[in-house]
Design a protein around this motif. Structure first.
Motif, PDB file in Angstrom:
ATOM      1  N   ILE A 264     -20.569  -3.544   7.967  1.00  0.00           N
ATOM      2  CA  ILE A 264     -19.701  -2.685   8.773  1.00  0.00           C
ATOM      3  C   ILE A 264     -19.143  -1.564   7.899  1.00  0.00           C
ATOM      4  O   ILE A 264     -18.654  -1.812   6.790  1.00  0.00           O
ATOM      5  N   LEU A 265     -19.203  -0.347   8.409  1.00  0.00           N
ATOM      6  CA  LEU A 265     -18.559   0.798   7.760  1.00  0.00           C
ATOM      7  C   LEU A 265     -17.420   1.260   8.653  1.00  0.00           C
ATOM      8  O   LEU A 265     -17.616   1.523   9.841  1.00  0.00           O
ATOM      9  N   VAL A 266     -16.222   1.336   8.074  1.00  0.00           N
ATOM     10  CA  VAL A 266     -15.050   1.820   8.811  1.00  0.00           C
ATOM     11  C   VAL A 266     -14.552   3.088   8.129  1.00  0.00           C
ATOM     12  O   VAL A 266     -14.288   3.098   6.924  1.00  0.00           O
ATOM     13  N   CYS A 267     -14.418   4.166   8.905  1.00  0.00           N
ATOM     14  CA  CYS A 267     -13.968   5.446   8.352  1.00  0.00           C
ATOM     15  C   CYS A 267     -12.912   6.066   9.264  1.00  0.00           C
ATOM     16  O   CYS A 267     -12.541   5.501  10.290  1.00  0.00           O
ATOM     17  N   GLY A 268     -12.437   7.231   8.878  1.00  0.00           N
ATOM     18  CA  GLY A 268     -11.486   7.994   9.668  1.00  0.00           C
ATOM     19  C   GLY A 268     -11.900   9.457   9.652  1.00  0.00           C
ATOM     20  O   GLY A 268     -13.042   9.791   9.895  1.00  0.00           O
ATOM     21  N   HIS A 269     -10.957  10.348   9.365  1.00  0.00           N
ATOM     22  CA  HIS A 269     -11.178  11.773   9.081  1.00  0.00           C
ATOM     23  C   HIS A 269     -11.464  12.620  10.313  1.00  0.00           C
ATOM     24  O   HIS A 269     -11.008  13.767  10.377  1.00  0.00           O
ATOM     25  N   THR A 270     -12.212  12.120  11.305  1.00  0.00           N
ATOM     26  CA  THR A 270     -12.521  12.945  12.476  1.00  0.00           C
ATOM     27  C   THR A 270     -11.388  12.946  13.494  1.00  0.00           C
ATOM     28  O   THR A 270     -11.345  13.808  14.368  1.00  0.00           O
ATOM     29  N   HIS A 271     -10.486  11.962  13.408  1.00  0.00           N
ATOM     30  CA  HIS A 271      -9.346  11.806  14.327  1.00  0.00           C
ATOM     31  C   HIS A 271      -9.779  11.382  15.730  1.00  0.00           C
ATOM     32  O   HIS A 271      -8.979  11.455  16.673  1.00  0.00           O
ATOM     33  N   ILE A 272     -11.018  10.947  15.882  1.00  0.00           N
ATOM     34  CA  ILE A 272     -11.517  10.478  17.179  1.00  0.00           C
ATOM     35  C   ILE A 272     -12.151   9.101  16.984  1.00  0.00           C
ATOM     36  O   ILE A 272     -13.162   8.975  16.284  1.00  0.00           O
ATOM     37  N   PRO A 273     -11.573   8.050  17.585  1.00  0.00           N
ATOM     38  CA  PRO A 273     -12.117   6.705  17.383  1.00  0.00           C
ATOM     39  C   PRO A 273     -13.410   6.479  18.161  1.00  0.00           C
ATOM     40  O   PRO A 273     -13.575   6.996  19.268  1.00  0.00           O
ATOM     41  N   TYR A 274     -14.302   5.709  17.572  1.00  0.00           N
ATOM     42  CA  TYR A 274     -15.516   5.310  18.292  1.00  0.00           C
ATOM     43  C   TYR A 274     -16.157   4.124  17.584  1.00  0.00           C
ATOM     44  O   TYR A 274     -15.824   3.805  16.442  1.00  0.00           O
ATOM     45  N   VAL A 275     -17.095   3.485  18.267  1.00  0.00           N
ATOM     46  CA  VAL A 275     -17.873   2.377  17.717  1.00  0.00           C
ATOM     47  C   VAL A 275     -19.341   2.659  17.992  1.00  0.00           C
ATOM     48  O   VAL A 275     -19.710   2.986  19.128  1.00  0.00           O
ATOM     49  N   LYS A 276     -20.178   2.561  16.979  1.00  0.00           N
ATOM     50  CA  LYS A 276     -21.598   2.857  17.132  1.00  0.00           C
ATOM     51  C   LYS A 276     -22.413   1.838  16.340  1.00  0.00           C
ATOM     52  O   LYS A 276     -22.135   1.603  15.159  1.00  0.00           O
ATOM     53  N   ARG A 277     -23.401   1.249  16.989  1.00  0.00           N
ATOM     54  CA  ARG A 277     -24.264   0.278  16.317  1.00  0.00           C
ATOM     55  C   ARG A 277     -25.544   0.954  15.838  1.00  0.00           C
ATOM     56  O   ARG A 277     -26.164   1.729  16.569  1.00  0.00           O
ATOM     57  N   TYR A 278     -25.917   0.632  14.609  1.00  0.00           N
ATOM     58  CA  TYR A 278     -27.173   1.090  14.022  1.00  0.00           C
ATOM     59  C   TYR A 278     -27.970  -0.159  13.634  1.00  0.00           C
ATOM     60  O   TYR A 278     -27.788  -0.692  12.542  1.00  0.00           O
ATOM     61  N   GLY A 279     -28.782  -0.642  14.542  1.00  0.00           N
ATOM     62  CA  GLY A 279     -29.495  -1.889  14.290  1.00  0.00           C
ATOM     63  C   GLY A 279     -28.507  -3.031  14.156  1.00  0.00           C
ATOM     64  O   GLY A 279     -27.699  -3.285  15.047  1.00  0.00           O
ATOM     65  N   GLU A 280     -28.553  -3.714  13.007  1.00  0.00           N
ATOM     66  CA  GLU A 280     -27.636  -4.822  12.747  1.00  0.00           C
ATOM     67  C   GLU A 280     -26.314  -4.357  12.137  1.00  0.00           C
ATOM     68  O   GLU A 280     -25.414  -5.159  11.917  1.00  0.00           O
ATOM     69  N   LYS A 281     -26.202  -3.067  11.855  1.00  0.00           N
ATOM     70  CA  LYS A 281     -25.010  -2.540  11.189  1.00  0.00           C
ATOM     71  C   LYS A 281     -24.112  -1.807  12.176  1.00  0.00           C
ATOM     72  O   LYS A 281     -24.571  -1.284  13.190  1.00  0.00           O
ATOM     73  N   LEU A 282     -22.822  -1.752  11.833  1.00  0.00           N
ATOM     74  CA  LEU A 282     -21.831  -1.182  12.738  1.00  0.00           C
ATOM     75  C   LEU A 282     -21.048  -0.083  12.037  1.00  0.00           C
ATOM     76  O   LEU A 282     -20.604  -0.252  10.894  1.00  0.00           O
ATOM     77  N   LEU A 283     -20.881   1.042  12.716  1.00  0.00           N
ATOM     78  CA  LEU A 283     -20.045   2.141  12.236  1.00  0.00           C
ATOM     79  C   LEU A 283     -18.834   2.250  13.154  1.00  0.00           C
ATOM     80  O   LEU A 283     -18.982   2.389  14.372  1.00  0.00           O
ATOM     81  N   VAL A 284     -17.648   2.175  12.568  1.00  0.00           N
ATOM     82  CA  VAL A 284     -16.398   2.228  13.335  1.00  0.00           C
ATOM     83  C   VAL A 284     -15.540   3.366  12.800  1.00  0.00           C
ATOM     84  O   VAL A 284     -15.288   3.441  11.591  1.00  0.00           O
ATOM     85  N   ASN A 285     -15.112   4.250  13.673  1.00  0.00           N
ATOM     86  CA  ASN A 285     -14.143   5.272  13.290  1.00  0.00           C
ATOM     87  C   ASN A 285     -12.785   4.854  13.835  1.00  0.00           C
ATOM     88  O   ASN A 285     -12.648   4.563  15.025  1.00  0.00           O
ATOM     89  N   SER A 286     -11.793   4.804  12.956  1.00  0.00           N
ATOM     90  CA  SER A 286     -10.481   4.265  13.313  1.00  0.00           C
ATOM     91  C   SER A 286      -9.544   5.284  13.956  1.00  0.00           C
ATOM     92  O   SER A 286      -8.399   4.959  14.259  1.00  0.00           O
ATOM     93  N   GLY A 287     -10.024   6.520  14.177  1.00  0.00           N
ATOM     94  CA  GLY A 287      -9.219   7.501  14.899  1.00  0.00           C
ATOM     95  C   GLY A 287      -8.061   8.046  14.082  1.00  0.00           C
ATOM     96  O   GLY A 287      -8.129   8.159  12.866  1.00  0.00           O
ATOM     97  N   SER A 288      -6.975   8.370  14.758  1.00  0.00           N
ATOM     98  CA  SER A 288      -5.784   8.913  14.085  1.00  0.00           C
ATOM     99  C   SER A 288      -4.531   8.475  14.823  1.00  0.00           C
ATOM    100  O   SER A 288      -4.440   8.637  16.042  1.00  0.00           O
ATOM    101  N   ILE A 289      -3.568   7.949  14.077  1.00  0.00           N
ATOM    102  CA  ILE A 289      -2.311   7.616  14.731  1.00  0.00           C
ATOM    103  C   ILE A 289      -1.323   8.781  14.702  1.00  0.00           C
ATOM    104  O   ILE A 289      -0.473   8.898  15.579  1.00  0.00           O
ATOM    105  N   GLY A 290      -1.463   9.681  13.729  1.00  0.00           N
ATOM    106  CA  GLY A 290      -0.453  10.720  13.568  1.00  0.00           C
ATOM    107  C   GLY A 290      -0.817  12.088  14.071  1.00  0.00           C
ATOM    108  O   GLY A 290       0.048  12.934  14.301  1.00  0.00           O
ATOM    109  N   LYS A 291      -2.114  12.339  14.298  1.00  0.00           N
ATOM    110  CA  LYS A 291      -2.577  13.663  14.751  1.00  0.00           C
ATOM    111  C   LYS A 291      -3.875  13.502  15.543  1.00  0.00           C
ATOM    112  O   LYS A 291      -4.929  13.980  15.143  1.00  0.00           O
ATOM    113  N   PRO A 292      -3.816  12.785  16.670  1.00  0.00           N
ATOM    114  CA  PRO A 292      -5.034  12.491  17.425  1.00  0.00           C
ATOM    115  C   PRO A 292      -5.697  13.748  17.986  1.00  0.00           C
ATOM    116  O   PRO A 292      -5.041  14.749  18.254  1.00  0.00           O
TER     117      PRO A 292
END
Length: 236
Positions: A154-182
């Motif tokens: 699993i890879l968890v990142c931020g920076h884009t300020h937009i949360p999402y979940v995306k599967r790449y085969g057996e691996k998962l990419l999660v963007n945690s969004g933004s709490i302070g500047k969505p």
């Protein structure tokens, strides 16, 4: 194992406090922050001290790097010259306002963090494993490239300020969004919860808070009016 992941707090203590309370109600086991504690908002010291007081595991964001090391630019992508000018105002304000002990804390943050639960390995970064300020937008070429070579589960990142979940085969990419500047079109703070067992479940959460107080404080401190508009609308 339930992990609450927050990101891009950007000196917004009211959003941070509201999300922290929401996470506690959901009885998570661990909180991780994927960076950018400071910038844009009016409460940089309060945010850093809250993170320190509550021992929240945190990786460095590009803005943390810029403020901690007092750099001239924050490393964000601003094609509009006016946005670049506003970013410079924000960076100067934050560098001047943040206490030295809090700058030192930012300088000591790691660029990445790798944790393992239930046989699942998770990497936490701000931008991407390649660069602190790389945007891994949903369905982007950059995200595809990173996940092709990614060696953890699993890879968890931020920076884009937009949360999402995306599967790449057996691996998962999660963007945690933004709490302070969505940038979701809503002023509500957003974050994610990872529920790690034999399977991985990801919940995207949003939390209301008194963002009008933050918007007014932004203007009171002489920060750009656009920052207050961002807080009120959740739009970039």
């Amino acid at each position: 194992m339930k992990i609450g992941v927050i990101s891009d707090v950007h000196s917004n203590i009211l959003a941070l406090e509201a999300v922290f309370q929401d996470i506690q109600k959901r009885k998570v086991d661990l909180i991780v922050c994927t960076g950018d504690l400071v910038g844009y908002g009016p409460y940089p010291n309060e945010v850093v001290e809250f993170i320190r007081k509550n021992n929240i595991l945190t990786v460095m964001g590009n803005y943390d790097d810029a403020v901690g090391y007092e750099r001239m630019i924050c490393g964000c992508d601003y094609p509009d010259p006016k946005d670049m000018e506003n970013a410079a105002i924000s960076l100067n304000f934050t560098i001047e306002t943040l206490k030295e002990e809090n700058k030192k804390f930012l300088r000591q943050l790691p660029y990445e963090m790798i944790l393992k639960f239930e046989e699942k390995s998770i990497m936490f970064v701000h931008g991407s494993p390649r660069r602190l300020n790389e945007y891994l937008k949903e369905n982007s070429k950059e995200a595809q490239e990173v996940m092709e070579d990614f060696k953890y589960d699993i890879l968890v990142c931020g920076h884009t300020h937009i949360p999402y979940v995306k599967r790449y085969g057996e691996k998962l990419l999660v963007n945690s969004g933004s709490i302070g500047k969505p940038k979701t079109g809503s002023p509500y703070a957003n974050y994610v919860i990872l529920n790690i067992s034999q399977e991985v479940d990801v919940e995207i959460c949003s939390v209301n808070y008194d963002y009008e107080v933050v918007a007014k404080e932004i203007l009171k401190n002489g920060l750009p009016e656009k920052f207050a508009e961002n807080i009120r609308t959740g739009k970039a």
